[in-house]
Design an enzyme around this catalytic site. Structure first.
Site, PDB file in Angstrom:
ATOM      1  N   VAL A  79       1.899  10.434   1.283  1.00 41.89           N
ATOM      2  CA  VAL A  79       2.225  11.132   2.631  1.00 41.89           C
ATOM      3  C   VAL A  79       3.178  12.186   2.366  1.00 41.89           C
ATOM      4  O   VAL A  79       3.325  13.127   3.272  1.00 41.89           O
ATOM      5  CB  VAL A  79       3.077  10.034   3.330  1.00 41.89           C
ATOM      6  CG1 VAL A  79       1.980   8.942   3.751  1.00 41.89           C
ATOM      7  CG2 VAL A  79       4.258   9.604   3.021  1.00 41.89           C
ATOM      8  N   SER A 128       1.183   5.194   5.668  1.00 40.41           N
ATOM      9  CA  SER A 128       2.481   4.735   5.368  1.00 40.41           C
ATOM     10  C   SER A 128       3.047   5.199   4.039  1.00 40.41           C
ATOM     11  O   SER A 128       2.435   5.368   2.782  1.00 40.41           O
ATOM     12  CB  SER A 128       2.355   3.392   5.355  1.00 40.41           C
ATOM     13  OG  SER A 128       2.787   2.683   4.078  1.00 40.41           O
ATOM     14  N   LYS A 129       4.279   5.816   3.887  1.00 35.25           N
ATOM     15  CA  LYS A 129       4.939   5.968   2.684  1.00 35.25           C
ATOM     16  C   LYS A 129       4.819   5.060   1.543  1.00 35.25           C
ATOM     17  O   LYS A 129       4.745   5.314   0.138  1.00 35.25           O
ATOM     18  CB  LYS A 129       6.230   6.720   2.814  1.00 35.25           C
ATOM     19  CG  LYS A 129       7.470   5.470   3.053  1.00 35.25           C
ATOM     20  CD  LYS A 129       8.608   6.250   3.214  1.00 35.25           C
ATOM     21  CE  LYS A 129       9.907   5.522   3.975  1.00 35.25           C
ATOM     22  NZ  LYS A 129      11.016   6.216   4.548  1.00 35.25           N
ATOM     23  N   ARG A 130       4.783   3.682   1.872  1.00 33.19           N
ATOM     24  CA  ARG A 130       4.683   2.687   0.769  1.00 33.19           C
ATOM     25  C   ARG A 130       3.325   2.572   0.265  1.00 33.19           C
ATOM     26  O   ARG A 130       2.968   2.152  -0.980  1.00 33.19           O
ATOM     27  CB  ARG A 130       5.185   1.433   1.441  1.00 33.19           C
ATOM     28  CG  ARG A 130       6.753   1.080   1.398  1.00 33.19           C
ATOM     29  CD  ARG A 130       7.003  -0.215   1.770  1.00 33.19           C
ATOM     30  NE  ARG A 130       7.054   0.057   3.386  1.00 33.19           N
ATOM     31  CZ  ARG A 130       7.814   0.650   4.077  1.00 33.19           C
ATOM     32  NH1 ARG A 130       9.074   1.301   3.540  1.00 33.19           N
ATOM     33  NH2 ARG A 130       7.570   1.009   5.296  1.00 33.19           N
ATOM     34  N   ARG A 131       2.341   2.824   1.188  1.00 34.62           N
ATOM     35  CA  ARG A 131       0.973   2.721   0.678  1.00 34.62           C
ATOM     36  C   ARG A 131       0.020   3.964   0.210  1.00 34.62           C
ATOM     37  O   ARG A 131      -0.650   4.180  -0.504  1.00 34.62           O
ATOM     38  CB  ARG A 131       0.331   2.052   1.688  1.00 34.62           C
ATOM     39  CG  ARG A 131      -1.168   1.531   1.517  1.00 34.62           C
ATOM     40  CD  ARG A 131      -1.536   0.778   2.826  1.00 34.62           C
ATOM     41  NE  ARG A 131      -1.456   1.507   3.766  1.00 34.62           N
ATOM     42  CZ  ARG A 131      -1.091   1.060   5.182  1.00 34.62           C
ATOM     43  NH1 ARG A 131      -0.922  -0.122   5.182  1.00 34.62           N
ATOM     44  NH2 ARG A 131      -0.850   1.689   6.099  1.00 34.62           N
TER      45      ARG A 131
END
Ligand code: GLU
Length: 469
Positions: A240, A234-237
């Protein structure tokens, strides 16, 4: 029939490594089949799209080897809005879709507390089109929709479990699910190769193909890409963005080789293989359907191998963006006029075997270009102990007396200085290294000193010695 595949990213953020993987798989499949790769930018979510994301997609594709002259497009979904509306109208006129003005609360009030999907209330009420009325697809009551998927066999979905889903909103705008089908149809797409997360949409989309009277494409849902905790990237975590890897100094060749191993492997006990082998051997139907682990450590190791395999002049060339701070890459700590290409060329082969990503070149060579080294204070404190002052004095004196300033002479001279004090070379080197480069680790010391030159080396050693008073 010519095979036509498409890659259909939405320009709503940085280009994702999983997207790059799907793009490459599409591209290779098209090439193997003598087919066409179409690029379609799915830009109908006006609130989330930005032109720079589209540019980012084109640049990222180019970087991993999908060049602008090798595909059809880019097409933009938004320019096809007329076709999407026409398809919605056709489905309504043929009785395959109907209008409905129920809210979610209305449905819930009829079906009980837990929302289980739309209940088909307006199916046969003949509601006329109008503002605020959504158009819903009438799914079959019986039978099953069999998705022919090259990777997953034949996932089968019972039609009675598929709700009458919305295909156009209350304001008349068609939803993504329909727009995506209509575009694939208009563009003559024969194979839809895309991420697994779209599989739940597929029976609905296949029903739309059939209702619009066109044979559905062959599907291939490639595995979701997960992190070490088996969570979807995920781009938040997670890191990526393909761009982030490029900026860190991953080589496109290593990156695309690694991306193709997500769910697939070439023959034999090999992972690092020339791109031509991947193009020959890749088989879409051999892709493993299970989630694919994106192992950053492994990618890093891969990249190191790719770096080491470069001819030195290509390595030197590849380092330039980090040495000069090109584009989005942060500028190095030295001024452009301080950079010395010949000095860099002299140490490049030594650096090439020691770095895993190209950005690591900067801390390895900054001592060569900066007027004085960037001292890592923790390294200084750890290294400069009792005896360091005496050692530096002796080393300065011995180096001053050297006739030839070359790595071998420097080494034997310092070795002798250490031996007189009962020190092994490693211990003797450490204060000299910190004095000259500011760090405890780096390129081989004596080659570094040779390239740095007599004057600068001695000046730095004397300056360090003064600090120890
Ligand atoms: N635009 C969709 C996405 O970026 C792709 C849909 C598809 O490939 O069918 O997820």
């Amino acid at each position: 029939m010519t095979v036509r595949v498409r890659f259909a990213p939405s320009p709503t953020g940085m280009f994702h490594v999983g997207g790059a993987r799907s793009a490459l798989q599409n591209w290779i499949f098209a090439k193997q089949q003598g087919g066409v790769f179409v690029l379609r930018i799915e830009d109908t979510d006006a609130a989330r799209n930005k032109p720079e994301w589209t540019e980012g997609i084109l640049t990222a594709l180019e970087w991993i080897g999908i060049s602008r002259d090798s595909y059809e497009g880019p097409y933009f979904q938004s320019t096809n809005a007329g076709e999407h509306r026409a398809a919605a109208a056709r489905l309504y006129e043929s009785g395959r879709a109907y209008y409905c003005d129920c809210t979610r609360e209305d449905v819930q009030a009829r079906t009980g507390s837990k929302f289980q999907g739309y209940d088909g209330y307006h199916r046969d009420l003949g509601l006329a089109p109008g503002e605020g009325r959504a158009l819903r697809f009438r799914t079959p009551d019986e039978g099953a929709t069999v998705v022919v998927d090259l990777i997953r066999g034949e996932p089968t979905f019972e039609n009675k479990l598929i709700e009458d889903f919305v295909i156009a909103r209350g304001d008349g705008s068609p939803v993504f699910l329909l727009a995506n089908v209509v575009d694939d149809m208009t563009m003559g797409i024969t194979h839809v190769i895309r991420a697994e997360e779209h599989l739940p949409n597929t029976p609905k989309q296949q029903l739309l193909w059939e209702a619009l009277g066109v044979k559905p494409p062959v599907w291939a849902h490639v595995p979701v890409v997960v992190n070490e905790k088996r969570q979807k990237l995920s781009k938040r975590r997670d890191k990526v963005a393909l761009e982030a890897y490029r900026e860190e100094g991953y080589l496109a060749s290593a990156m695309r080789n690694y991306l193709m191993l997500l769910g697939w492997a070439p023959s034999g006990d090999r992972e690092i293989v020339p791109w031509s082998v991947i193009e020959d051997e890749f088989r879409l139907d051999e892709v493993n359907p299970s989630p694919a682990f994106f192992d950053e450590k492994k990618l890093r190791a891969f990249n190191g191998e790719y770096i080491r395999a470069l001819p030195v002049d290509e390595f030197i060339e590849a380092c330039q963006p980090w040495l000069t701070g090109t584009g989005t890459i942060a500028p190095p700590p030295w001024q452009p006029e301080e950079y010395d290409a010949a000095a860099f060329a002299a140490v490049a082969p030594l650096a090439q075997t020691r770095i895993a990503v190209l950005s690591e070149i900067v801390p390895n060579v900054d001592f060569l270009f900066l007027a004085s080294p960037l001292i890592d204070e923790a390294a200084w404190a750890k290294t400069m102990k009792d005896g360091s002052a005496d050692l530096l004095d002796a080393a300065v004196a011995a180096f001053e007396a050297l006739e030839s300033w070359d790595a071998d002479s420097l080494k034997s001279t310092l070795e002798a200085v250490g031996a007189e004090r009962g020190l092994k070379l490693g211990k003797t080197q450490a204060p000299v290294r910190v004095a000259v480069t500011g760090r405890t680790v780096g390129l081989p010391l004596f080659e570094s000193l040779e390239v740095l030159g007599r004057e600068r080396t001695l000046t730095r050693m004397r300056a360090a010695r003064l600090r120890l008073v």
